[in-house]
Design a protein around this motif. Structure first.
Motif, PDB file in Angstrom:
ATOM      1  N   ASN A 149      -8.748  12.552  -2.905  1.00  0.00           N
ATOM      2  CA  ASN A 149      -7.839  12.381  -1.607  1.00  0.00           C
ATOM      3  C   ASN A 149      -8.890  12.616  -0.283  1.00  0.00           C
ATOM      4  OD1 ASN A 149      -5.304  11.465  -2.623  1.00  0.00           O
ATOM      5  ND2 ASN A 149      -4.886  13.494  -3.477  1.00  0.00           N
ATOM      6  N   PRO A 150      -9.246  14.070  -0.192  1.00  0.00           N
ATOM      7  CA  PRO A 150     -10.110  14.003   1.312  1.00  0.00           C
ATOM      8  C   PRO A 150     -11.302  13.281   1.184  1.00  0.00           C
ATOM      9  CG  PRO A 150     -10.021  16.040  -0.580  1.00  0.00           C
ATOM     10  CD  PRO A 150      -9.180  14.988  -0.907  1.00  0.00           C
ATOM     11  N   HIS A 151     -11.905  12.874   0.207  1.00  0.00           N
ATOM     12  CA  HIS A 151     -13.151  12.222   0.182  1.00  0.00           C
ATOM     13  C   HIS A 151     -12.848  10.847   0.869  1.00  0.00           C
ATOM     14  CE1 HIS A 151     -16.447   9.870  -1.455  1.00  0.00           C
ATOM     15  NE2 HIS A 151     -17.337  10.959  -1.187  1.00  0.00           N
ATOM     16  N   PHE A 152     -11.600  10.173  -0.012  1.00  0.00           N
ATOM     17  CA  PHE A 152     -11.385   8.663   0.614  1.00  0.00           C
ATOM     18  C   PHE A 152     -10.686   8.670   2.180  1.00  0.00           C
ATOM     19  CE2 PHE A 152      -8.090   5.482   1.442  1.00  0.00           C
ATOM     20  CZ  PHE A 152      -8.510   4.478   1.218  1.00  0.00           C
ATOM     21  N   LEU A 153     -10.157   9.827   2.387  1.00  0.00           N
ATOM     22  CA  LEU A 153      -9.473  10.106   3.685  1.00  0.00           C
ATOM     23  C   LEU A 153     -10.599  10.233   4.831  1.00  0.00           C
ATOM     24  CD1 LEU A 153      -7.257  10.356   5.727  1.00  0.00           C
ATOM     25  CD2 LEU A 153      -7.021  12.624   5.120  1.00  0.00           C
ATOM     26  N   PHE A 154     -11.549  10.868   4.424  1.00  0.00           N
ATOM     27  CA  PHE A 154     -12.719  11.295   5.384  1.00  0.00           C
ATOM     28  C   PHE A 154     -13.512   9.989   5.601  1.00  0.00           C
ATOM     29  CE2 PHE A 154     -17.245  12.150   5.766  1.00  0.00           C
ATOM     30  CZ  PHE A 154     -17.115  12.812   6.836  1.00  0.00           C
ATOM     31  N   ASN A 155     -13.839   9.040   4.574  1.00  0.00           N
ATOM     32  CA  ASN A 155     -14.637   7.877   4.812  1.00  0.00           C
ATOM     33  C   ASN A 155     -13.701   6.985   5.795  1.00  0.00           C
ATOM     34  OD1 ASN A 155     -16.586   8.712   3.515  1.00  0.00           O
ATOM     35  ND2 ASN A 155     -16.228   7.949   1.515  1.00  0.00           N
ATOM     36  N   SER A 156     -12.266   6.700   5.303  1.00  0.00           N
ATOM     37  CA  SER A 156     -11.398   5.946   6.243  1.00  0.00           C
ATOM     38  C   SER A 156     -11.298   6.385   7.528  1.00  0.00           C
ATOM     39  CB  SER A 156     -10.393   5.830   5.654  1.00  0.00           C
ATOM     40  OG  SER A 156     -10.381   5.292   4.255  1.00  0.00           O
ATOM     41  N   LEU A 181      -2.599   2.452   2.773  1.00  0.00           N
ATOM     42  CA  LEU A 181      -3.720   2.685   1.812  1.00  0.00           C
ATOM     43  C   LEU A 181      -3.393   4.071   1.532  1.00  0.00           C
ATOM     44  CD1 LEU A 181      -7.040   1.303   3.390  1.00  0.00           C
ATOM     45  CD2 LEU A 181      -5.590   0.262   1.550  1.00  0.00           C
ATOM     46  N   MET A 182      -3.165   5.196   2.456  1.00  0.00           N
ATOM     47  CA  MET A 182      -2.883   6.503   1.890  1.00  0.00           C
ATOM     48  C   MET A 182      -1.530   6.767   1.282  1.00  0.00           C
ATOM     49  SD  MET A 182      -5.621   8.035   2.879  1.00  0.00           S
ATOM     50  CE  MET A 182      -4.920   9.590   2.299  1.00  0.00           C
ATOM     51  N   ARG A 183      -0.556   6.011   1.528  1.00  0.00           N
ATOM     52  CA  ARG A 183       0.334   5.787   0.961  1.00  0.00           C
ATOM     53  C   ARG A 183       0.475   5.562  -0.699  1.00  0.00           C
ATOM     54  NH1 ARG A 183       3.499   3.190   4.081  1.00  0.00           N
ATOM     55  NH2 ARG A 183       4.485   4.670   5.035  1.00  0.00           N
ATOM     56  N   SER A 189      -1.751   9.025  -7.021  1.00  0.00           N
ATOM     57  CA  SER A 189      -2.044  10.204  -7.483  1.00  0.00           C
ATOM     58  C   SER A 189      -1.217  11.234  -8.396  1.00  0.00           C
ATOM     59  CB  SER A 189      -2.630  11.213  -6.382  1.00  0.00           C
ATOM     60  OG  SER A 189      -1.470  11.735  -5.661  1.00  0.00           O
ATOM     61  N   LYS A 190      -0.179  10.952  -8.443  1.00  0.00           N
ATOM     62  CA  LYS A 190       0.961  11.650  -9.056  1.00  0.00           C
ATOM     63  C   LYS A 190       1.187  10.803 -10.652  1.00  0.00           C
ATOM     64  CE  LYS A 190       3.764  12.448  -4.979  1.00  0.00           C
ATOM     65  NZ  LYS A 190       5.126  12.083  -4.351  1.00  0.00           N
ATOM     66  N   LYS A 191       0.355   9.842 -10.824  1.00  0.00           N
ATOM     67  CA  LYS A 191       0.510   9.131 -12.066  1.00  0.00           C
ATOM     68  C   LYS A 191      -0.819   9.250 -12.953  1.00  0.00           C
ATOM     69  CE  LYS A 191       3.358   5.831  -9.865  1.00  0.00           C
ATOM     70  NZ  LYS A 191       3.771   4.205  -9.448  1.00  0.00           N
ATOM     71  N   ASP A 192      -0.621   8.985 -14.221  1.00  0.00           N
ATOM     72  CA  ASP A 192      -1.965   9.115 -14.982  1.00  0.00           C
ATOM     73  C   ASP A 192      -2.463   7.485 -14.914  1.00  0.00           C
ATOM     74  OD1 ASP A 192      -1.349  11.664 -15.837  1.00  0.00           O
ATOM     75  OD2 ASP A 192      -0.342  11.248 -17.414  1.00  0.00           O
ATOM     76  N   THR A 193      -1.789   6.663 -14.936  1.00  0.00           N
ATOM     77  CA  THR A 193      -2.137   5.244 -14.666  1.00  0.00           C
ATOM     78  C   THR A 193      -1.464   4.505 -13.847  1.00  0.00           C
ATOM     79  OG1 THR A 193      -0.537   4.313 -16.752  1.00  0.00           O
ATOM     80  CG2 THR A 193      -2.741   5.235 -17.246  1.00  0.00           C
ATOM     81  N   LYS A 197      -3.563  -4.526 -11.357  1.00  0.00           N
ATOM     82  CA  LYS A 197      -3.409  -5.454 -10.255  1.00  0.00           C
ATOM     83  C   LYS A 197      -3.076  -4.767  -8.899  1.00  0.00           C
ATOM     84  CE  LYS A 197       1.497  -6.769 -11.289  1.00  0.00           C
ATOM     85  NZ  LYS A 197       2.265  -7.773 -11.567  1.00  0.00           N
ATOM     86  N   GLU A 198      -2.472  -3.524  -9.250  1.00  0.00           N
ATOM     87  CA  GLU A 198      -1.955  -2.719  -7.725  1.00  0.00           C
ATOM     88  C   GLU A 198      -3.499  -2.100  -7.378  1.00  0.00           C
ATOM     89  OE1 GLU A 198       1.002  -0.280  -9.039  1.00  0.00           O
ATOM     90  OE2 GLU A 198       2.803  -1.826  -8.844  1.00  0.00           O
ATOM     91  N   GLU A 199      -4.069  -1.708  -8.269  1.00  0.00           N
ATOM     92  CA  GLU A 199      -5.557  -0.880  -8.018  1.00  0.00           C
ATOM     93  C   GLU A 199      -6.334  -1.959  -7.271  1.00  0.00           C
ATOM     94  OE1 GLU A 199      -7.783   2.671  -8.001  1.00  0.00           O
ATOM     95  OE2 GLU A 199      -5.662   2.350  -8.357  1.00  0.00           O
ATOM     96  N   LEU A 200      -6.499  -3.157  -7.861  1.00  0.00           N
ATOM     97  CA  LEU A 200      -7.469  -4.079  -7.068  1.00  0.00           C
ATOM     98  C   LEU A 200      -6.641  -4.695  -5.763  1.00  0.00           C
ATOM     99  CD1 LEU A 200      -7.989  -6.389 -10.143  1.00  0.00           C
ATOM    100  CD2 LEU A 200      -9.611  -4.499  -9.150  1.00  0.00           C
ATOM    101  N   GLU A 201      -5.402  -4.663  -5.578  1.00  0.00           N
ATOM    102  CA  GLU A 201      -4.995  -4.993  -4.407  1.00  0.00           C
ATOM    103  C   GLU A 201      -5.156  -3.689  -3.567  1.00  0.00           C
ATOM    104  OE1 GLU A 201      -0.664  -5.257  -4.844  1.00  0.00           O
ATOM    105  OE2 GLU A 201      -0.927  -7.338  -6.015  1.00  0.00           O
ATOM    106  N   PHE A 202      -5.218  -2.661  -3.827  1.00  0.00           N
ATOM    107  CA  PHE A 202      -5.651  -1.399  -3.150  1.00  0.00           C
ATOM    108  C   PHE A 202      -7.113  -1.629  -2.567  1.00  0.00           C
ATOM    109  CE2 PHE A 202      -7.860   2.539  -2.872  1.00  0.00           C
ATOM    110  CZ  PHE A 202      -7.059   3.283  -1.909  1.00  0.00           C
TER     111      PHE A 202
END
Length: 332
Positions: A149-156, A181-183, A189-193, A197-202
């Motif tokens: 979370n903080p790593h991605f937010l920092f880069n964005s 993107l953050m949403r 992050s609350k899910k195990d998987t 297709k959602e991950e690739l859209e992200f």
């Protein structure tokens, strides 16, 4: 928890006593006519079972925990032999031939009881260790996931900050795009998987954001092949490879650069590739930052036997090839 364990131990030993008593009664059933009464027959067999279990209980609850487990092996052997002889003496005296036979029988039954005891204890230890490993694995995975979370937010935010300094008119739209993107990241992050297709859209949306910031300095290609169906993958597992390609490629030079990202599915194997050009002014640079170390550790925990990761560096290119068998469940 202690009461439950104590109750289980008591019930287990009562069951063992009843089993031994039943075996003794069945074993002596053909000779019951030698006894004066039916009562004396049952009393003798029950006393025999009590002698057997008495020696086993002394061994299990006194000698093993207080002598054997403290590495007093010689003393343990002496005390065990003395216990067996005492049990045989109390049961068969004054017939010394009976004491000898009883001692031999108690050695056999005690050995059998010890084998069952150590087997059960080893199974309990293995189960406890497995539970500890599972708990530790979950703790470590949660920690690694939280680091994303903080790593991605920092880069964005760095990307948005660069555009704001250029007073770009697209900055407000990019801020909204970043919020989307953050949403997704917070929800995933609350899910195990998550769905592949959602991950690739992200990832696609993240590349669009970076492409706007880099303007014409970087050519970004993103290709998806194969039918993704309903395959699932651990969330935020792929984005560190893309972030590193941008950070160490396009962001580190003012020259024209390229980033090629491809994703495909063959049967149940997911292939993910990231190739980026390297700045000419830098012959070699270190890519083993927090993001890559994080994703490598997550891969080893989530897909220990079902993934392969190859990282190749040449004079002009940096290439990452990842393959994961998505048929294998994460919790296996």
């Amino acid at each position: 928890m202690f009461k439950k364990s104590l109750r289980h131990t008591i019930l287990l030993n009562i069951g063992a006593f009843l089993l031994v008593a039943m075996l003794e009664i069945l074993g002596g059933w053909l000779f019951r006519d030698k006894y004066d009464t039916t009562y004396s027959f049952y009393a003798w067999q029950l006393s025999y079972a009590a002698a057997i279990m008495g020696v086993i209980w002394v061994n299990h609850f006194i000698l093993i925990p207080f002598v054997y487990d403290k590495k007093g092996y010689v003393l343990y052997g002496m005390l065990l032999i003395a216990t067996i002889f005492l049990g045989a003496f109390l049961k068969a005296y004054p017939e010394w031939i009976g004491v000898y036979k009883m001692s031999s029988f108690l050695i056999y039954t005690t050995g059998t009881g010890m084998a069952a005891f150590f087997l059960r204890r080893n199974l309990i230890i293995q189960r406890e260790n497995a539970e500890k490993d599972k708990l530790q694995r979950e703790i470590e995975l949660n920690y690694l996931k939280e680091q994303v979370n903080p790593h991605f937010l920092f880069n964005s935010l760095n990307s948005i900050y660069s555009l704001s300094r250029q007073q770009s008119l697209e900055t407000p739209d990019l801020v909204m795009q970043l919020s989307e993107l953050m949403r997704y990241q917070l929800e995933s992050s609350k899910k195990d998987t998550v769905l592949l297709k959602e991950e690739l859209e992200f990832i696609e949306n993240y590349l669009l954001l970076e492409e706007k910031r880099l303007s014409k300095r970087c050519t970004i290609e993103f290709l998806i092949g194969g039918d993704l169906l309903d395959f699932r993958i651990a969330p935020m597992l792929l984005i560190p490879f893309v972030e590193n390609a941008i950070k160490h490629g396009a962001h580190s030079t003012n020259r024209q650069s390229t980033i090629d990202v491809s994703a495909s599915l063959e049967d149940t194997t997911f292939h993910f590739s990231v190739v980026n050009s390297k700045p000419l002014a830098i012959a070699k640079f270190n890519r083993e930052g927090l993001g890559l170390e994080n994703v490598k550790r997550r891969l080893s925990l989530l897909y220990p036997k079902s993934h392969s990761l190859h990282i190749e560096e040449t004079e002009k290119l940096y290439r990452v090839n990842l393959a994961i068998d998505l048929k294998v469940q994460i919790n296996d």
